[in-house]
Design a protein around this motif. Sequence first.
Motif, PDB file in Angstrom:
ATOM      1  N   LEU A 252      -6.359  -7.239   9.176  1.00 50.97           N
ATOM      2  CA  LEU A 252      -5.479  -6.097   9.366  1.00 50.97           C
ATOM      3  C   LEU A 252      -4.610  -5.886   8.123  1.00 50.97           C
ATOM      4  CD1 LEU A 252      -4.716  -4.010  11.506  1.00 50.97           C
ATOM      5  CD2 LEU A 252      -2.939  -5.566  12.292  1.00 50.97           C
ATOM      6  N   ILE A 253      -4.062  -6.962   7.623  1.00 55.42           N
ATOM      7  CA  ILE A 253      -3.215  -6.877   6.434  1.00 55.42           C
ATOM      8  C   ILE A 253      -4.032  -6.388   5.246  1.00 55.42           C
ATOM      9  CG2 ILE A 253      -1.836  -8.221   4.789  1.00 55.42           C
ATOM     10  CD1 ILE A 253      -1.149 -10.082   7.176  1.00 55.42           C
ATOM     11  N   GLN A 254      -5.212  -6.999   5.097  1.00 53.79           N
ATOM     12  CA  GLN A 254      -6.079  -6.622   3.989  1.00 53.79           C
ATOM     13  C   GLN A 254      -6.417  -5.135   4.056  1.00 53.79           C
ATOM     14  OE1 GLN A 254     -10.054  -7.325   4.462  1.00 53.79           O
ATOM     15  NE2 GLN A 254     -10.574  -7.483   2.280  1.00 53.79           N
ATOM     16  N   LEU A 255      -6.655  -4.681   5.276  1.00 53.89           N
ATOM     17  CA  LEU A 255      -6.996  -3.281   5.499  1.00 53.89           C
ATOM     18  C   LEU A 255      -5.864  -2.361   5.045  1.00 53.89           C
ATOM     19  CD1 LEU A 255      -9.535  -2.053   6.811  1.00 53.89           C
ATOM     20  CD2 LEU A 255      -8.192  -1.787   8.905  1.00 53.89           C
ATOM     21  N   GLN A 256      -4.622  -2.749   5.378  1.00 57.83           N
ATOM     22  CA  GLN A 256      -3.471  -1.905   5.043  1.00 57.83           C
ATOM     23  C   GLN A 256      -3.285  -1.801   3.530  1.00 57.83           C
ATOM     24  OE1 GLN A 256      -2.325  -0.177   7.487  1.00 57.83           O
ATOM     25  NE2 GLN A 256      -3.606  -1.444   8.816  1.00 57.83           N
ATOM     26  N   PHE A 257      -3.491  -2.930   2.850  1.00 60.31           N
ATOM     27  CA  PHE A 257      -3.308  -2.898   1.399  1.00 60.31           C
ATOM     28  C   PHE A 257      -4.517  -2.291   0.699  1.00 60.31           C
ATOM     29  CE2 PHE A 257      -0.009  -5.905   2.432  1.00 60.31           C
ATOM     30  CZ  PHE A 257       0.987  -5.567   1.533  1.00 60.31           C
ATOM     31  N   GLY A 258      -5.663  -2.310   1.368  1.00 60.48           N
ATOM     32  CA  GLY A 258      -6.888  -1.799   0.771  1.00 60.48           C
ATOM     33  C   GLY A 258      -7.166  -0.371   1.197  1.00 60.48           C
ATOM     34  N   GLN A 259      -8.143  -0.239   2.073  1.00 65.85           N
ATOM     35  CA  GLN A 259      -8.609   1.094   2.459  1.00 65.85           C
ATOM     36  C   GLN A 259      -7.488   2.016   2.940  1.00 65.85           C
ATOM     37  OE1 GLN A 259     -11.258  -1.464   4.306  1.00 65.85           O
ATOM     38  NE2 GLN A 259     -12.824   0.108   4.566  1.00 65.85           N
ATOM     39  N   SER A 260      -6.598   1.522   3.793  1.00 60.93           N
ATOM     40  CA  SER A 260      -5.598   2.393   4.412  1.00 60.93           C
ATOM     41  C   SER A 260      -4.492   2.808   3.455  1.00 60.93           C
ATOM     42  CB  SER A 260      -4.970   1.699   5.614  1.00 60.93           C
ATOM     43  OG  SER A 260      -5.939   1.402   6.558  1.00 60.93           O
ATOM     44  N   ARG A 261      -4.310   2.049   2.392  1.00 64.95           N
ATOM     45  CA  ARG A 261      -3.252   2.338   1.417  1.00 64.95           C
ATOM     46  C   ARG A 261      -1.890   2.496   2.093  1.00 64.95           C
ATOM     47  NH1 ARG A 261      -3.754   2.975  -3.734  1.00 64.95           N
ATOM     48  NH2 ARG A 261      -5.862   2.744  -4.526  1.00 64.95           N
ATOM     49  N   ASN A 262      -1.625   1.662   3.044  1.00 67.19           N
ATOM     50  CA  ASN A 262      -0.326   1.702   3.722  1.00 67.19           C
ATOM     51  C   ASN A 262       0.382   0.374   3.487  1.00 67.19           C
ATOM     52  OD1 ASN A 262       1.839   2.143   5.348  1.00 67.19           O
ATOM     53  ND2 ASN A 262       0.652   2.760   7.161  1.00 67.19           N
ATOM     54  N   TRP A 263       0.884   0.195   2.275  1.00 71.78           N
ATOM     55  CA  TRP A 263       1.504  -1.073   1.904  1.00 71.78           C
ATOM     56  C   TRP A 263       2.675  -1.447   2.799  1.00 71.78           C
ATOM     57  CZ3 TRP A 263       1.688  -1.506  -4.188  1.00 71.78           C
ATOM     58  CH2 TRP A 263       0.369  -1.408  -4.665  1.00 71.78           C
ATOM     59  N   PRO A 264       3.557  -0.500   3.103  1.00 71.14           N
ATOM     60  CA  PRO A 264       4.712  -0.884   3.928  1.00 71.14           C
ATOM     61  C   PRO A 264       4.286  -1.474   5.270  1.00 71.14           C
ATOM     62  CG  PRO A 264       5.111   1.224   2.922  1.00 71.14           C
ATOM     63  CD  PRO A 264       3.683   0.887   2.637  1.00 71.14           C
ATOM     64  N   PHE A 265       3.270  -0.888   5.906  1.00 75.34           N
ATOM     65  CA  PHE A 265       2.834  -1.423   7.191  1.00 75.34           C
ATOM     66  C   PHE A 265       2.197  -2.816   6.998  1.00 75.34           C
ATOM     67  CE2 PHE A 265      -0.192  -1.173  10.978  1.00 75.34           C
ATOM     68  CZ  PHE A 265       0.799  -1.570  11.859  1.00 75.34           C
ATOM     69  N   GLY A 266       1.375  -2.959   5.925  1.00 76.58           N
ATOM     70  CA  GLY A 266       0.792  -4.267   5.598  1.00 76.58           C
ATOM     71  C   GLY A 266       1.875  -5.299   5.373  1.00 76.58           C
ATOM     72  N   ALA A 267       2.934  -4.890   4.645  1.00 78.32           N
ATOM     73  CA  ALA A 267       4.035  -5.811   4.372  1.00 78.32           C
ATOM     74  C   ALA A 267       4.726  -6.209   5.670  1.00 78.32           C
ATOM     75  CB  ALA A 267       5.025  -5.165   3.408  1.00 78.32           C
ATOM     76  N   ALA A 268       4.884  -5.245   6.578  1.00 76.49           N
ATOM     77  CA  ALA A 268       5.542  -5.534   7.848  1.00 76.49           C
ATOM     78  C   ALA A 268       4.744  -6.567   8.650  1.00 76.49           C
ATOM     79  CB  ALA A 268       5.715  -4.259   8.658  1.00 76.49           C
ATOM     80  N   ILE A 269       3.410  -6.385   8.677  1.00 77.51           N
ATOM     81  CA  ILE A 269       2.574  -7.355   9.406  1.00 77.51           C
ATOM     82  C   ILE A 269       2.676  -8.727   8.731  1.00 77.51           C
ATOM     83  CG2 ILE A 269       0.276  -7.841  10.299  1.00 77.51           C
ATOM     84  CD1 ILE A 269      -0.352  -4.841   9.796  1.00 77.51           C
ATOM     85  N   SER A 270       2.692  -8.724   7.388  1.00 78.38           N
ATOM     86  CA  SER A 270       2.819  -9.987   6.661  1.00 78.38           C
ATOM     87  C   SER A 270       4.105 -10.698   7.021  1.00 78.38           C
ATOM     88  CB  SER A 270       2.781  -9.738   5.154  1.00 78.38           C
ATOM     89  OG  SER A 270       1.591  -9.090   4.797  1.00 78.38           O
ATOM     90  N   VAL A 271       5.194  -9.933   7.126  1.00 85.92           N
ATOM     91  CA  VAL A 271       6.478 -10.536   7.473  1.00 85.92           C
ATOM     92  C   VAL A 271       6.404 -11.156   8.870  1.00 85.92           C
ATOM     93  CG1 VAL A 271       8.895 -10.044   7.994  1.00 85.92           C
ATOM     94  CG2 VAL A 271       7.861  -9.097   5.934  1.00 85.92           C
ATOM     95  N   VAL A 272       5.751 -10.416   9.795  1.00 88.89           N
ATOM     96  CA  VAL A 272       5.603 -10.948  11.155  1.00 88.89           C
ATOM     97  C   VAL A 272       4.800 -12.251  11.128  1.00 88.89           C
ATOM     98  CG1 VAL A 272       4.521 -10.539  13.401  1.00 88.89           C
ATOM     99  CG2 VAL A 272       5.855  -8.733  12.305  1.00 88.89           C
ATOM    100  N   LEU A 273       3.687 -12.247  10.368  1.00 86.55           N
ATOM    101  CA  LEU A 273       2.850 -13.437  10.239  1.00 86.55           C
ATOM    102  C   LEU A 273       3.658 -14.604   9.682  1.00 86.55           C
ATOM    103  CD1 LEU A 273       0.018 -14.661  10.385  1.00 86.55           C
ATOM    104  CD2 LEU A 273      -0.432 -13.758   8.118  1.00 86.55           C
ATOM    105  N   LEU A 274       4.446 -14.299   8.652  1.00 83.50           N
ATOM    106  CA  LEU A 274       5.268 -15.328   8.014  1.00 83.50           C
ATOM    107  C   LEU A 274       6.272 -15.897   9.009  1.00 83.50           C
ATOM    108  CD1 LEU A 274       5.375 -16.295   5.046  1.00 83.50           C
ATOM    109  CD2 LEU A 274       7.437 -14.918   4.800  1.00 83.50           C
ATOM    110  N   ALA A 275       6.907 -14.996   9.771  1.00 78.96           N
ATOM    111  CA  ALA A 275       7.888 -15.434  10.763  1.00 78.96           C
ATOM    112  C   ALA A 275       7.230 -16.338  11.804  1.00 78.96           C
ATOM    113  CB  ALA A 275       8.522 -14.228  11.440  1.00 78.96           C
TER     114      ALA A 275
END
Lengths: 295, 351
Positions: A252-275
């Motif tokens: 999902l994260i990879q998708l946001q930073f790649g095809q979807s070009r939605n970095w903020p959403f990818g970053a948000a998921i990453s933060v959740v994963l990190l938490a």
Amino acid sequence: MSATSPFRRAGLVGPALLVVLILVGVPLSIMAWVSLLGRGATIGVDWQSAPSFANYTKLIWEEDFDGTLLFNPTYLSILWRSVWQAAATTVICVSLGLPVALWMSSLSRGARDIAVLLITIPFWTNLLVRNYAWLIILREDGAVSRAADAIWPFGPVQLLYNDAAILIGLVYSFLPFMILPIYAGFEKFDWRLLEAAYDLGANRRRALTRVIVPLAMPGMIAGSMLVFIPSLGSFVTAAILGGGKSMMLGNLIQLQFGQSRNWPFGAAISVVLLALMMLVLMGIAIWKNRQEPKR
Amino acid sequence: MTTTPSAITVQSVSKSFGRGDAAIRVLQDVSVEIGAREFFTLLGPSGCGKTTLLRLIAGFEDLDSGSILIEGAQIDHLPPFQRPVNTVFQSYALFPHLTVAQNVAFALEMQNLSVADVRRRAGEALEMVRMGAFANRKPSELSGGQQQRVALARALAPRPKVLLLDEPLSALDLKLRKEMQIELKQLQTEAGITFVFVTHDQEEALTLSDRIAVMQGGCILQLGTPRAIYERPAHRFVADFIGEINLLDGQVSGPGKVRLDCGVEIAAAAEQATGARVTVAIRPERASLAQGGMLPAVVTHAAYLGTASILQLRLANGTPFLLRAATANLPEIGAQVSLDLPPEALQVFAA
């Protein structure tokens, strides 16, 4: 130890702190900041947008056409599947890693070194290549598949492109990270303790549960962290062996930073994963503290 | 003939390690009977097979041939956890993740006793070795002597028929070792069980044991009370290994006569034929300085020990000779002296 002046101490600890700050602190801060921003038209993030928690609410709620928020379980189910897969991988790795590590530590010196070598050899090949290798092993008319069909009485067995395939791939990828820390603990294991347990009336099972497992616990905890955390964030295995059908958090994260070009959403998921990972680590730390109360 | 069966019967037990040509025979056809409530010691240098015999009784090794019985029941086919014996290990082998009390309770829990019984009997065992105050400590927080006591309590708690002790005192310093020797002996009397004790320390063996088996090369050379072993050694090896002894080489020169290599002919009850090479043995305290003694010697060193002194002498052919003598009227170093060797104090072994 001689007294160290504060100045000297700062000089010794300083560089390490600086490296951590620049290489970990700064990127994490940028990621956290990006997760609050809006999606950009060209580069994936709009640096001028007003910060908000919209990307986080999007994980749970979906905005309907009239502006009301609707519960959206899609992302939560991906999160749940990722946690479940990582947990299952960890449990399987513990139950395979403990006997292997125990067996390794009972070998002679030379044989031990060879065993350690054999376990680390897969690291010499790229993870991607190894996952493709599993693709060949598990493919429909491969040897494993045919053997499974021969044993399994209820029709043909589908080994590839499902959760089981992902699980096999994850266990294969991360098993060495479980074996090695447990083995490191057993390497210094005093085998007389096992004899003492037998001598005092413990059969094999009770010697295992009362002496070996408690003494292997530090290695098992270290191994579990080394397996659980990367499993939770992994995406290569799910993409290749899962056939991209069942998405994991990493995908999902990879998708946001790649095809979807939605970095903020990818970053948000990453933060959740990190938490999530931090929570697991803290849980383990608290549990360990309770096991060994301060004296 | 006694009607009660022996605590332990070892019948022609053999054991080898390794296979084929590389196999090493560690025990060769060893048989021994150990009585109930006996303090029995296996004594010998390292590699003599004493620890292997102990481990066979405990069940940590499988025997190649022979059998082992405890109170008349064959046990050599049983795994260690089904044998009525417990072991005190050389390195103590206390469980590092458990407290002292949990260590001592381990065997009791394995017997599935009630929680109350486990607690009571573990407490009793700890009190027996005076470690009750340390119940909640971890083994790593104890000194060597304290760990030793806990290991004893842990092995005694399940009330085994036989307690096996594998060089339990070797890791302690001399003073502590002496104290623990006394305690060990008291504990054995109190507990009223058979102790099989392995040691390479002959002094320890003499102090503690009811009977000693002196082992060498996988065989029992001599079996007897400490007094018999010390005063009437059956082999040159036993004589040399137990206590201090002077070994003088010579040749049988006639009935009841041995010509020592230093040239002096002495009276000694030699069973060997005339002309046979023999070794004459005498303890340092059995020889004495005497005017007109038969064996001339030169004093090379004197060590004052308080109650007595040890003199190091040299015979005419250079052979050293140890003598324990009363401290009064000690000769000077370098003085010519003569020794009296009473024939009843001499033992003659084939060379």
